[in-house]
Scaffold this motif. Sequence first.
Motif, PDB file in Angstrom:
ATOM      1  N   HIS A 163      15.380  -2.449   6.601  1.00 51.76           N
ATOM      2  CA  HIS A 163      16.467  -3.325   6.210  1.00 51.76           C
ATOM      3  C   HIS A 163      16.182  -3.963   4.843  1.00 51.76           C
ATOM      4  N   GLY A 164      14.942  -4.420   4.666  1.00 54.62           N
ATOM      5  CA  GLY A 164      14.539  -5.034   3.394  1.00 54.62           C
ATOM      6  C   GLY A 164      14.678  -4.065   2.230  1.00 54.62           C
ATOM      7  N   LEU A 165      14.349  -2.796   2.485  1.00 53.36           N
ATOM      8  CA  LEU A 165      14.459  -1.794   1.420  1.00 53.36           C
ATOM      9  C   LEU A 165      15.910  -1.573   1.027  1.00 53.36           C
ATOM     10  N   LEU A 166      16.791  -1.535   2.036  1.00 53.90           N
ATOM     11  CA  LEU A 166      18.211  -1.342   1.725  1.00 53.90           C
ATOM     12  C   LEU A 166      18.723  -2.489   0.864  1.00 53.90           C
ATOM     13  N   GLN A 167      18.181  -3.685   1.091  1.00 50.64           N
ATOM     14  CA  GLN A 167      18.562  -4.828   0.252  1.00 50.64           C
ATOM     15  C   GLN A 167      18.037  -4.686  -1.175  1.00 50.64           C
ATOM     16  N   LEU A 168      16.789  -4.169  -1.292  1.00 54.14           N
ATOM     17  CA  LEU A 168      16.214  -3.944  -2.627  1.00 54.14           C
ATOM     18  C   LEU A 168      17.108  -3.009  -3.434  1.00 54.14           C
ATOM     19  N   HIS A 169      17.597  -1.968  -2.743  1.00 58.66           N
ATOM     20  CA  HIS A 169      18.409  -0.954  -3.426  1.00 58.66           C
ATOM     21  C   HIS A 169      19.670  -1.567  -4.020  1.00 58.66           C
ATOM     22  N   GLN A 170      20.155  -2.669  -3.393  1.00 62.14           N
ATOM     23  CA  GLN A 170      21.401  -3.266  -3.870  1.00 62.14           C
ATOM     24  C   GLN A 170      21.228  -4.162  -5.076  1.00 62.14           C
ATOM     25  N   GLN A 171      19.973  -4.502  -5.403  1.00 58.99           N
ATOM     26  CA  GLN A 171      19.732  -5.310  -6.601  1.00 58.99           C
ATOM     27  C   GLN A 171      20.175  -4.516  -7.814  1.00 58.99           C
ATOM     28  N   THR A 172      20.923  -5.146  -8.693  1.00 55.04           N
ATOM     29  CA  THR A 172      21.265  -4.424  -9.914  1.00 55.04           C
ATOM     30  C   THR A 172      20.548  -5.057 -11.089  1.00 55.04           C
ATOM     31  N   SER A 173      19.891  -4.237 -11.855  1.00 53.27           N
ATOM     32  CA  SER A 173      19.243  -4.695 -13.083  1.00 53.27           C
ATOM     33  C   SER A 173      19.034  -3.450 -13.933  1.00 53.27           C
ATOM     34  N   LYS A 174      18.409  -3.628 -15.081  1.00 48.36           N
ATOM     35  CA  LYS A 174      18.135  -2.470 -15.950  1.00 48.36           C
ATOM     36  C   LYS A 174      17.139  -1.541 -15.288  1.00 48.36           C
ATOM     37  N   LEU A 175      16.407  -2.090 -14.316  1.00 46.68           N
ATOM     38  CA  LEU A 175      15.434  -1.280 -13.587  1.00 46.68           C
ATOM     39  C   LEU A 175      16.039  -0.950 -12.231  1.00 46.68           C
ATOM     40  N   LYS A 176      16.364   0.337 -12.036  1.00 47.31           N
ATOM     41  CA  LYS A 176      17.090   0.714 -10.831  1.00 47.31           C
ATOM     42  C   LYS A 176      16.099   1.039  -9.704  1.00 47.31           C
ATOM     43  N   LEU A 177      16.353   0.470  -8.530  1.00 48.63           N
ATOM     44  CA  LEU A 177      15.460   0.697  -7.393  1.00 48.63           C
ATOM     45  C   LEU A 177      16.103   1.654  -6.403  1.00 48.63           C
ATOM     46  N   GLU A 178      15.446   2.782  -6.172  1.00 45.21           N
ATOM     47  CA  GLU A 178      15.898   3.771  -5.192  1.00 45.21           C
ATOM     48  C   GLU A 178      15.033   3.608  -3.944  1.00 45.21           C
ATOM     49  N   VAL A 179      15.572   4.007  -2.793  1.00 43.43           N
ATOM     50  CA  VAL A 179      14.765   3.856  -1.584  1.00 43.43           C
ATOM     51  C   VAL A 179      14.745   5.125  -0.742  1.00 43.43           C
ATOM     52  N   ALA A 180      13.610   5.313  -0.068  1.00 48.08           N
ATOM     53  CA  ALA A 180      13.466   6.362   0.944  1.00 48.08           C
ATOM     54  C   ALA A 180      13.153   5.646   2.256  1.00 48.08           C
TER      55      ALA A 180
END
Length: 269
Positions: free
Chosen positions: A48-65
């Motif tokens: 769940h925490g990772l899915l939230q990380l993925h939604q952060q928008t910034s110049k540094l894009k976070l992808e999740v597995a």
Amino acid sequence: MSAPGLFDTHCHLDLPELAAELPAFLAAALDAGVRRILVPAVEAARWHGLLQLHQQTSKLKLEVALGIHPWWAESASEAQLDLLAKLLQTESGVCAVGEIGLDFALVKTDEISTQQMHQWQQTIFSAQLVLAAKAGKPVVLHHRKSQPALLAELKRQQFSQGGILHAFSGSQAQAYAFLDLGFKLGIGGTISYERAQKTRETVKKLPLSALVLETDAPAMPLAGFQGQINTPAQLALVFQQLCALRPETPAVLAEALWQNSCSALQLPA
Ligand SMILES: [Zn+2]
């Protein structure tokens, strides 16, 4: 076309060492030229925490597995596998199944329980590979003393989505065994160590299309940084080490590494 920056294909931003000061670590990574990070899961409790990380928008894009790492296989359950299947269908932001695999360097107090634990790892790995195939997702593979068993299962299932063999070390033959199955190889801090001659020689000679970069932060500090927490900003040093080994110019390398990462993870470049 020039690469937008560096792609860290394996960084555990959700683990406490990094999560405690995440904004600072991300700012430093951005300063170092990192533009995209894949955060692979280790256990269901963190999905769940990772899915939230993925939604952060910034110049540094976070992808999740999402997936269950072999170190957490013992606490894995049918219900977790069902949840994973569901999330792979409903969460379009999940680009891969990971970190999954086999860790045969992990042992218990006696031989029988060690064997049972390795067998259970196999069961959980195998089930997650089936889910990845069903969802049409690539996988991020963990291995320690387990490359032959991983290859056997990938072949048995005729797994065709590819992905990344994380923390590659080994010979040309070991590399090609995974490349032939459509995988890319995660190159990290290992190549900064003089003692890793075999891996350095292999990485020198492999086709450029085989390689992606990773830090494996907070683990795997580079040579000279032993005992410290590894961070995603260190990806710039892994890249420098690779530039020193390879015949291509840094610009050509950066562009290829970016494209390779996106293609292995089936992400738009
Ligand atoms: Zn990992």
